[in-house]
Design a protein around this motif. Structure first.
Motif, PDB file in Angstrom:
ATOM      1  N   ALA A   1       3.954   2.581   3.091  1.00 25.81           N
ATOM      2  CA  ALA A   1       5.051   3.271   2.387  1.00 25.81           C
ATOM      3  C   ALA A   1       6.273   3.345   3.290  1.00 25.81           C
ATOM      4  O   ALA A   1       6.188   3.663   4.456  1.00 25.81           O
ATOM      5  CB  ALA A   1       4.618   4.667   1.972  1.00 25.81           C
TER       6      ALA A   1
ATOM      7  N   CYS B   1       0.832  -1.208   0.000  1.00 24.97           N
ATOM      8  CA  CYS B   1       0.000   0.000   0.000  1.00 24.97           C
ATOM      9  C   CYS B   1       0.865   1.255   0.000  1.00 24.97           C
ATOM     10  O   CYS B   1       1.786   1.397   0.803  1.00 24.97           O
ATOM     11  CB  CYS B   1      -0.911   0.004   1.233  1.00 24.97           C
ATOM     12  N   LYS B   2       0.530   2.188  -0.886  1.00 25.33           N
ATOM     13  CA  LYS B   2       1.330   3.400  -1.015  1.00 25.33           C
ATOM     14  C   LYS B   2       1.059   4.408   0.100  1.00 25.33           C
ATOM     15  O   LYS B   2       1.785   5.394   0.233  1.00 25.33           O
ATOM     16  CB  LYS B   2       1.086   4.060  -2.366  1.00 25.33           C
TER      17      LYS B   2
END
Length: 249
Positions: free
Chosen positions: A248, A243-244
């Motif tokens: 991250a 997941c960005k």
């Protein structure tokens, strides 16, 4: 609490999970409600009647006649008035003791973050992916719990993302932003009026549970409701290691 408050909130105080201390906690809590439409209406009404001391209600839109089928915060007398302002008028009639702060403008992420930093819980009652992704990012950055709801046609969904817990997934984990999502809007596809009441009421319940630290919230779960069959389904939502937003590096 004063005598009138003890009477007003007596049915909460009778609950062993809440009692006097819990009601005091609600009175000292601050909820940010983004969207004063179909979902935001029951959320705001139940939080106000439950005695959540400060409600910040954000909505840049004005009340329209077509809203009145489901947006129970508003009435014919408030058509043409900003929805956040209309919400304050209604909520002041529900509970004069709480502080309702209407935010009328369309805010960017930086402006919304300045508002959200003072809230104990963020409740997403918006109707578009742009706002949902923005609130997800804000909640993650500020490590705030986020209660997310949506409703269209005869189907609704509900989840909680609590970024005080590093293991919590986020909205992006559940619905990755591909930039090509087709928005489903009530104005194009319709929505069954009681559906938003049910999802919004459930959002209010999750928010109060978060504020009081009682029960189990929907962190790590997605609840979906098909109101035609009146069936709830629960799905597990896991944190996406790619997941960005929440994963991250």
């Amino acid at each position: 609490m004063q005598d009138n408050q003890l009477e007003r909130y007596s049915r909460h105080i009778l609950l062993p999970e809440i009692e006097y201390a819990g009601q005091e906690k609600l009175l000292n809590s601050h909820a940010l409600i983004v969207g004063a439409g179909g979902l935001g209406s029951p959320v705001a009404i139940y939080l106000a009647s439950s005695g959540v001391g400060t409600l910040t209600v954000c909505d840049f839109d004005d009340v329209d006649l077509s809203n009145l089928q489901r947006q129970i915060l508003h009435s014919e007398s408030t058509i043409g008035i900003n929805k956040a302002v209309s919400a304050k008028h209604f909520l002041n009639k529900v509970n004069l003791e709480i502080n309702v702060i209407p935010v009328e403008g369309k805010l960017d992420i930086a402006s919304m973050k300045k508002i959200a930093i003072n809230a104990d819980v963020i409740i997403d009652c918006s109707d578009n992916f742009t706002t949902r992704y923005a609130l997800n990012q804000i909640a993650f950055d500020l490590k705030k719990p986020l209660v997310s709801g949506a409703a269209i046609k005869f189907e609704g969904q509900l989840s909680v993302f609590d970024f005080r817990n590093p293991l919590s997934p986020c909205y992006e984990c559940l619905f990755p932003d591909t930039q090509d999502d087709q928005e489903l809007r009530c104005s194009d596809h319709g929505v069954f009026a009681p559906l938003v009441g049910m999802i919004g009421s459930a959002q209010a319940a999750e928010a109060i549970k978060i504020l009081l630290s009682i029960g189990e919230t929907l962190v790590g779960s997605l609840g979906t409701l098909n109101i035609k069959s009146m069936k709830w389904q629960m799905f597990t939502v896991k944190k996406d290691p790619a997941c960005k937003v929440c994963s991250a590096k």
